[in-house]
Design a protein around this motif. Structure first.
Motif, PDB file in Angstrom:
ATOM      1  N   ILE A 189       1.138  -1.056  -0.068  1.00 28.97           N
ATOM      2  CA  ILE A 189       0.002  -0.118  -0.066  1.00 28.97           C
ATOM      3  C   ILE A 189       0.975   1.134   0.062  1.00 28.97           C
ATOM      4  CG2 ILE A 189      -1.801   1.264   1.128  1.00 28.97           C
ATOM      5  CD1 ILE A 189      -2.671  -1.269   2.282  1.00 28.97           C
ATOM      6  N   PRO A 190       1.085   1.910  -1.343  1.00 31.80           N
ATOM      7  CA  PRO A 190       1.930   3.080  -1.231  1.00 31.80           C
ATOM      8  C   PRO A 190       1.286   4.135  -0.647  1.00 31.80           C
ATOM      9  CG  PRO A 190       0.876   2.594  -3.473  1.00 31.80           C
ATOM     10  CD  PRO A 190       0.629   1.416  -2.532  1.00 31.80           C
ATOM     11  N   ASN A 191       2.373   5.204  -0.024  1.00 32.33           N
ATOM     12  CA  ASN A 191       1.905   6.415   0.418  1.00 32.33           C
ATOM     13  C   ASN A 191       0.913   6.080   1.551  1.00 32.33           C
ATOM     14  OD1 ASN A 191       2.997   8.056  -1.772  1.00 32.33           O
ATOM     15  ND2 ASN A 191       1.202   7.822  -3.244  1.00 32.33           N
ATOM     16  N   PHE A 192       1.482   5.347   2.361  1.00 27.95           N
ATOM     17  CA  PHE A 192       0.761   4.909   3.700  1.00 27.95           C
ATOM     18  C   PHE A 192       1.239   5.977   4.728  1.00 27.95           C
ATOM     19  CE2 PHE A 192      -0.378   2.284   7.327  1.00 27.95           C
ATOM     20  CZ  PHE A 192      -1.584   1.910   7.046  1.00 27.95           C
ATOM     21  N   GLN A 193       0.765   7.147   4.661  1.00 24.93           N
ATOM     22  CA  GLN A 193       1.006   8.205   5.372  1.00 24.93           C
ATOM     23  C   GLN A 193      -0.228   8.605   6.355  1.00 24.93           C
ATOM     24  OE1 GLN A 193       4.060   9.025   4.945  1.00 24.93           O
ATOM     25  NE2 GLN A 193       4.756   8.648   2.874  1.00 24.93           N
ATOM     26  N   GLY A 194       0.146   9.765   7.256  1.00 26.37           N
ATOM     27  CA  GLY A 194      -0.998  10.638   7.916  1.00 26.37           C
ATOM     28  C   GLY A 194      -0.734   9.966   9.565  1.00 26.37           C
ATOM     29  N   LEU A 195      -1.389  10.993  10.431  1.00 19.03           N
ATOM     30  CA  LEU A 195      -1.385  10.914  11.686  1.00 19.03           C
ATOM     31  C   LEU A 195      -1.749   9.487  12.065  1.00 19.03           C
ATOM     32  CD1 LEU A 195      -2.243  14.466  12.602  1.00 19.03           C
ATOM     33  CD2 LEU A 195       0.121  13.528  12.508  1.00 19.03           C
ATOM     34  N   GLU A 196      -2.901   8.963  11.609  1.00 20.77           N
ATOM     35  CA  GLU A 196      -3.230   7.816  12.034  1.00 20.77           C
ATOM     36  C   GLU A 196      -2.873   6.405  11.408  1.00 20.77           C
ATOM     37  OE1 GLU A 196      -7.820   8.006  12.977  1.00 20.77           O
ATOM     38  OE2 GLU A 196      -7.652   9.586  11.330  1.00 20.77           O
ATOM     39  N   ARG A 197      -1.546   6.502  10.697  1.00 25.93           N
ATOM     40  CA  ARG A 197      -1.092   5.393  10.031  1.00 25.93           C
ATOM     41  C   ARG A 197      -0.976   4.239  11.160  1.00 25.93           C
ATOM     42  NH1 ARG A 197       3.082   9.071  10.076  1.00 25.93           N
ATOM     43  NH2 ARG A 197       4.941   8.535  11.345  1.00 25.93           N
ATOM     44  N   HIS A 198      -0.556   4.472  12.420  1.00 22.57           N
ATOM     45  CA  HIS A 198      -0.213   3.402  13.074  1.00 22.57           C
ATOM     46  C   HIS A 198      -1.735   2.731  13.648  1.00 22.57           C
ATOM     47  CE1 HIS A 198       3.975   4.552  13.681  1.00 22.57           C
ATOM     48  NE2 HIS A 198       3.553   5.742  13.820  1.00 22.57           N
ATOM     49  N   GLY A 234      -8.660  -8.767  -0.920  1.00 19.45           N
ATOM     50  CA  GLY A 234      -8.390  -7.470  -1.596  1.00 19.45           C
ATOM     51  C   GLY A 234      -9.396  -6.587  -1.544  1.00 19.45           C
ATOM     52  N   ASN A 235     -10.567  -6.976  -1.731  1.00 15.04           N
ATOM     53  CA  ASN A 235     -11.646  -6.074  -1.665  1.00 15.04           C
ATOM     54  C   ASN A 235     -11.944  -5.355  -0.283  1.00 15.04           C
ATOM     55  OD1 ASN A 235     -12.324  -6.703  -4.188  1.00 15.04           O
ATOM     56  ND2 ASN A 235     -13.847  -8.251  -3.771  1.00 15.04           N
ATOM     57  N   GLU A 236     -11.610  -6.144   0.961  1.00 13.39           N
ATOM     58  CA  GLU A 236     -11.728  -5.817   2.113  1.00 13.39           C
ATOM     59  C   GLU A 236     -10.796  -4.663   2.623  1.00 13.39           C
ATOM     60  OE1 GLU A 236     -12.936  -7.131   6.766  1.00 13.39           O
ATOM     61  OE2 GLU A 236     -12.427  -8.550   5.129  1.00 13.39           O
ATOM     62  N   LEU A 237      -9.384  -4.807   2.146  1.00 13.00           N
ATOM     63  CA  LEU A 237      -8.386  -4.030   2.152  1.00 13.00           C
ATOM     64  C   LEU A 237      -8.604  -2.678   1.239  1.00 13.00           C
ATOM     65  CD1 LEU A 237      -5.074  -6.092   1.717  1.00 13.00           C
ATOM     66  CD2 LEU A 237      -5.535  -5.012   3.721  1.00 13.00           C
ATOM     67  N   ALA A 238      -9.052  -2.790   0.048  1.00 15.55           N
ATOM     68  CA  ALA A 238      -9.340  -1.669  -0.773  1.00 15.55           C
ATOM     69  C   ALA A 238     -10.388  -0.800  -0.007  1.00 15.55           C
ATOM     70  CB  ALA A 238      -9.916  -2.214  -2.167  1.00 15.55           C
ATOM     71  N   ALA A 239     -11.559  -1.463   0.516  1.00  8.44           N
ATOM     72  CA  ALA A 239     -12.526  -0.704   1.150  1.00  8.44           C
ATOM     73  C   ALA A 239     -12.398   0.215   2.005  1.00  8.44           C
ATOM     74  CB  ALA A 239     -13.621  -1.511   1.468  1.00  8.44           C
ATOM     75  N   GLN A 240     -11.144  -0.466   2.996  1.00  9.07           N
ATOM     76  CA  GLN A 240     -10.619   0.207   4.166  1.00  9.07           C
ATOM     77  C   GLN A 240      -9.687   1.411   3.880  1.00  9.07           C
ATOM     78  OE1 GLN A 240     -11.135   0.324   7.470  1.00  9.07           O
ATOM     79  NE2 GLN A 240     -12.088  -1.451   7.780  1.00  9.07           N
ATOM     80  N   CYS A 241      -8.674   1.008   2.642  1.00  5.48           N
ATOM     81  CA  CYS A 241      -8.254   2.238   2.150  1.00  5.48           C
ATOM     82  C   CYS A 241      -8.794   3.184   1.464  1.00  5.48           C
ATOM     83  CB  CYS A 241      -7.088   1.750   1.028  1.00  5.48           C
ATOM     84  SG  CYS A 241      -5.904   0.574   1.848  1.00  5.48           S
ATOM     85  N   HIS A 242     -10.035   3.137   0.832  1.00  6.98           N
ATOM     86  CA  HIS A 242     -10.977   4.149   0.273  1.00  6.98           C
ATOM     87  C   HIS A 242     -11.469   4.843   1.332  1.00  6.98           C
ATOM     88  CE1 HIS A 242     -14.474   5.707  -1.535  1.00  6.98           C
ATOM     89  NE2 HIS A 242     -13.983   5.680  -2.467  1.00  6.98           N
ATOM     90  N   ASP A 243     -11.998   4.354   2.479  1.00  6.22           N
ATOM     91  CA  ASP A 243     -12.368   5.046   3.570  1.00  6.22           C
ATOM     92  C   ASP A 243     -11.380   6.028   4.155  1.00  6.22           C
ATOM     93  OD1 ASP A 243     -14.877   3.864   3.196  1.00  6.22           O
ATOM     94  OD2 ASP A 243     -14.363   2.314   5.082  1.00  6.22           O
ATOM     95  N   TRP A 244     -10.156   5.690   3.973  1.00  9.43           N
ATOM     96  CA  TRP A 244      -9.074   6.307   4.671  1.00  9.43           C
ATOM     97  C   TRP A 244      -8.344   7.271   3.730  1.00  9.43           C
ATOM     98  CZ3 TRP A 244      -6.455   1.330   6.873  1.00  9.43           C
ATOM     99  CH2 TRP A 244      -7.308   0.987   8.053  1.00  9.43           C
ATOM    100  N   GLN A 245      -9.271   7.309   2.416  1.00 11.09           N
ATOM    101  CA  GLN A 245      -8.468   7.946   1.230  1.00 11.09           C
ATOM    102  C   GLN A 245      -6.937   7.690   1.095  1.00 11.09           C
ATOM    103  OE1 GLN A 245      -9.256  12.158   2.216  1.00 11.09           O
ATOM    104  NE2 GLN A 245     -11.496  11.831   1.066  1.00 11.09           N
ATOM    105  N   ALA A 246      -6.701   6.563   1.427  1.00  8.88           N
ATOM    106  CA  ALA A 246      -5.148   5.946   1.075  1.00  8.88           C
ATOM    107  C   ALA A 246      -5.185   5.591  -0.288  1.00  8.88           C
ATOM    108  CB  ALA A 246      -5.007   4.797   2.154  1.00  8.88           C
ATOM    109  N   ALA A 247      -3.975   5.210  -0.561  1.00  8.68           N
ATOM    110  CA  ALA A 247      -3.715   4.530  -1.945  1.00  8.68           C
ATOM    111  C   ALA A 247      -4.317   3.133  -2.265  1.00  8.68           C
ATOM    112  CB  ALA A 247      -2.145   4.394  -2.251  1.00  8.68           C
TER     113      ALA A 247
END
Length: 224
Positions: free
Chosen positions: A12-21, A64-77
């Motif tokens: 997951i690229p660009n895994f940034q942000g204050l809530e990343r942990h 993959g679909n579950e990972l993608a849904a979480q990343c979408h909610d967090w506006q992650a890559a």
């Protein structure tokens, strides 16, 4: 860590942000539902999720679909699934390709919840063509666009890109995205086959069409 059991991974690229942990902890717990996890760590701004052993395709898709849904909610890559990364050299290659091409692949395959290394390779090729200079890209596009008159160009190329990039060559799904009848899609695909001299989707001939669609998507996005 048994390296002989490491065959695939998620990036997951660009895994940034204050809530990343907190997000990393949540993705680790989510992933453990699908496979034993050897690694779930962030390095140089990218999250690595590495399962131990192999999984069946249905499990990969659900995960993959579950990972993608979480990343979408967090506006992650968009997550990248890296298959057959069985040596350190292949892992490095996958990481470098993700760094170079993931953002372009997310544009080209914007309807796909996860990306693959194949998607990224196509994106890298499309970007190289677009970066080859105005004269070269104009010659490349004119070679293809000259096959269509102005009236049919938009609908045929839109059908081509949707069919190849978005629906895994599913005519009914392509029709749904384009709001037309499936028979209309089949008619257009037959017309395209006549222009190209081979059925759309037939490999390896259609690799050039995938490249064209990737270039068109990137070029259109750049104008927005």
């Amino acid at each position: 860590l048994d390296l002989s059991q490491i065959h695939h991974m998620w990036l997951i690229p660009n895994f940034q942000g204050l809530e990343r942990h907190a997000h990393q902890t949540k993705l680790a717990a989510l992933s453990e539902k699908y496979a034993p996890i050897a690694i779930c760590e962030r390095y140089n701004g990218m999250l690595y999720i590495v399962p131990s052993g192999d999984l069946d395709p249905i499990t990969w898709e659900k995960w993959g679909n579950e990972l993608a849904a979480q990343c979408h909610d967090w506006q992650a890559a968009v997550p990248v699934r890296c298959q057959d990364v069985t040596t350190p050299a292949l892992v490095r290659e996958a990481v470098q390709l993700t760094q170079e091409a993931a953002s372009d692949a997310a544009v080209i395959f914007y309807r796909q919840p996860v990306l693959t290394l194949g998607n990224l390779r196509l994106a890298k090729t499309a970007r190289e063509k677009l970066s080859a200079g105005e004269q070269n890209i104009n010659a490349y596009l004119n070679r293809w666009l000259s096959l269509f008159n102005q009236r049919e160009q938009t609908e045929l190329l839109q059908t081509l890109t949707t069919y190849l990039l978005d629906t895994h060559q599913n005519a009914a799904a392509t029709a749904a995205f384009l709001y037309v009848h499936p028979n209309t899609v089949k008619y257009r695909l037959n017309k395209l086959a006549g222009r190209f001299g081979f059925p759309v989707g037939q490999m390896p001939d259609s690799w050039a069409l995938y490249e064209l669609c990737g270039v068109l998507r990137l070029a259109y996005y750049a104008k927005q």
